[in-house]
Design an enzyme around this catalytic site. Structure first.
Site, PDB file in Angstrom:
ATOM      1  CB  CYS A   1     -23.126   1.332 -23.193  1.00 50.42           C
ATOM      2  SG  CYS A   1     -22.948   1.928 -21.652  1.00 50.42           S
ATOM      3  CE1 TYR A   2     -20.094   0.232 -18.544  1.00 50.88           C
ATOM      4  CE2 TYR A   2     -19.884  -1.761 -17.596  1.00 50.88           C
ATOM      5  CZ  TYR A   2     -20.145  -0.548 -17.596  1.00 50.88           C
ATOM      6  OH  TYR A   2     -20.525  -0.068 -16.459  1.00 50.88           O
ATOM      7  CE  LYS A   3     -12.462  -1.282 -23.593  1.00 54.97           C
ATOM      8  NZ  LYS A   3     -12.473  -1.607 -22.342  1.00 54.97           N
TER       9      LYS A   3
END
Length: 354
Positions: free
Chosen positions: A68-70
């Site tokens: 889900c990071y960026k």
């Protein structure tokens, strides 16, 4: 670089783990659409590669990211940077949160976990993930089903070890019990929020992890930048900084800010004596705590990474540790004050329950 064994896995990982949460430009977090991850830092592609190369040169062999990071940029850029070095490093990633608009692309269901692992493998440009963490507890999916799914993924060779992040102690304990009862792979690592200004992990997670030989990795060891000492006591946090955000999830929560500033004053004096930075004091305090395997550090600038790495060149004395433990100690909630002080006719003392 110094290395420690991760739980009972036999894996030797660096005491500093380099995290890729800052990698990439803005990206939506579907679990909270108003956020775009920029408060954690924005690192363009070439800078991200340079930071990874510096980490490798320093001996860091442990890298952390999440799907889900960026919108996957964290995984993608980390995978690009580690091309040609894959067999030399340990990569941990995480899944649980929503990454697209499909209503089933969230949680720890069989459906989502299998799809999430496949997508992470593509972005990381690898055919296996060393450590796959569940990024949070999913109350809507039976733990038995999640654990069987993870066990099958290990048997297929797509992941090698499993861990959790942000679980409550009872959730981790229940999962370990289910795995033992059903003969499934167990969680070998817990990644949690812990630093000298936020010591809540010590109540249950640390004792449980030490007892069950689960390695602990720490996210936000510098409390979102607070423990660098760059924020004066009587001034507001800069607008747009991670600490300026209102909700605990978006920031690095500190329950007693005045005590944290008192602790910082002691840390500043210790830093001067070692010709070091306050951030290095914070990292070295954590390195010396029970059960800790590795600290997940992030950076947007090379100087930040270099300063963090420099923390490994020295250690706090026992006198300094005692001083820091005392100034940062918090009143223990029940039943921990009872466990520590009045359990029968014996006073319980240990490294885990000081």
């Amino acid at each position: 670089m110094k290395y420690r064994y991760l739980g009972s896995t036999g894996l030797s990982v660096s005491e500093l783990c380099f995290g890729a949460m800052t990698f990439g430009e803005k990206g939506n977090f579907l679990g909270a659409p108003e956020r775009n991850w920029s408060e954690f830092g924005v690192v363009p592609e070439n800078t991200a590669y340079d930071l990874v190369y510096k980490a490798l040169d320093a001996g860091i062999n442990f890298f952390d990211t999440a799907d889900c990071y960026k919108n996957g940029q964290g995984e993608e850029l980390l995978g690009n940077a580690l091309k040609g070095k894959r067999h030399e490093v340990i990569i941990g990633t995480k899944g649980r949160w929503q990454t697209d608009t499909n209503p089933n692309s969230v949680g720890s269901s069989r459906y989502h976990i299998i799809n999430a692992v496949e997508e992470s493998l593509k972005r990381l440009k690898t055919d296996y993930i060393d450590i796959y963490h569940l990024h949070g507890f999913d109350p809507r999916t039976a733990l038995e089903d999640t654990l069987r799914t993870l066990d099958n993924l290990i048997r297929s060779g797509k992941i090698r070890y499993i861990g959790v992040s942000n679980y409550a102690a009872w959730q981790l304990a229940k999962a370990l019990g289910i795995s033992e009862r059903l003969g499934l792979e167990k969680f070998c690592v817990y990644q949690g929020y812990y630093n000298i200004a936020a010591r809540e992990l010590e109540h249950e997670i640390v004792p449980l992890s030490v007892d069950q030989n689960v390695g602990i990795t720490v996210w936000s060891p510098l409390a979102g930048g607070f423990l660098t000492g760059k924020y004066p006591r009587n001034e507001s946090f800069p607008e747009g900084s991670r600490l300026s955000n209102a909700t605990p999830f978006e920031s690095a929560p500190i329950a007693n800010r005045e005590q944290a500033y008192d602790t910082l004053e002691v840390m500043q004096e210790i830093a001067k004596q070692h010709n070091a930075t306050v951030a290095q004091v914070a990292l070295n305090w954590l390195r010396a705590r029970p059960g800790i395997t590795s600290l997940v550090i992030g950076a947007t600038k090379m100087t930040q990474l270099e300063d963090n790495i420099a923390a490994l060149s020295w250690d706090l004395s026992q006198e300094e540790m005692n001083l820091l433990n005392k100034v940062s100690d918090k009143e223990k909630p029940y039943p921990y004050w009872h466990i520590c002080n009045v359990a029968g006719d014996r006073r319980i003392k240990s490294d885990v329950y000081p």
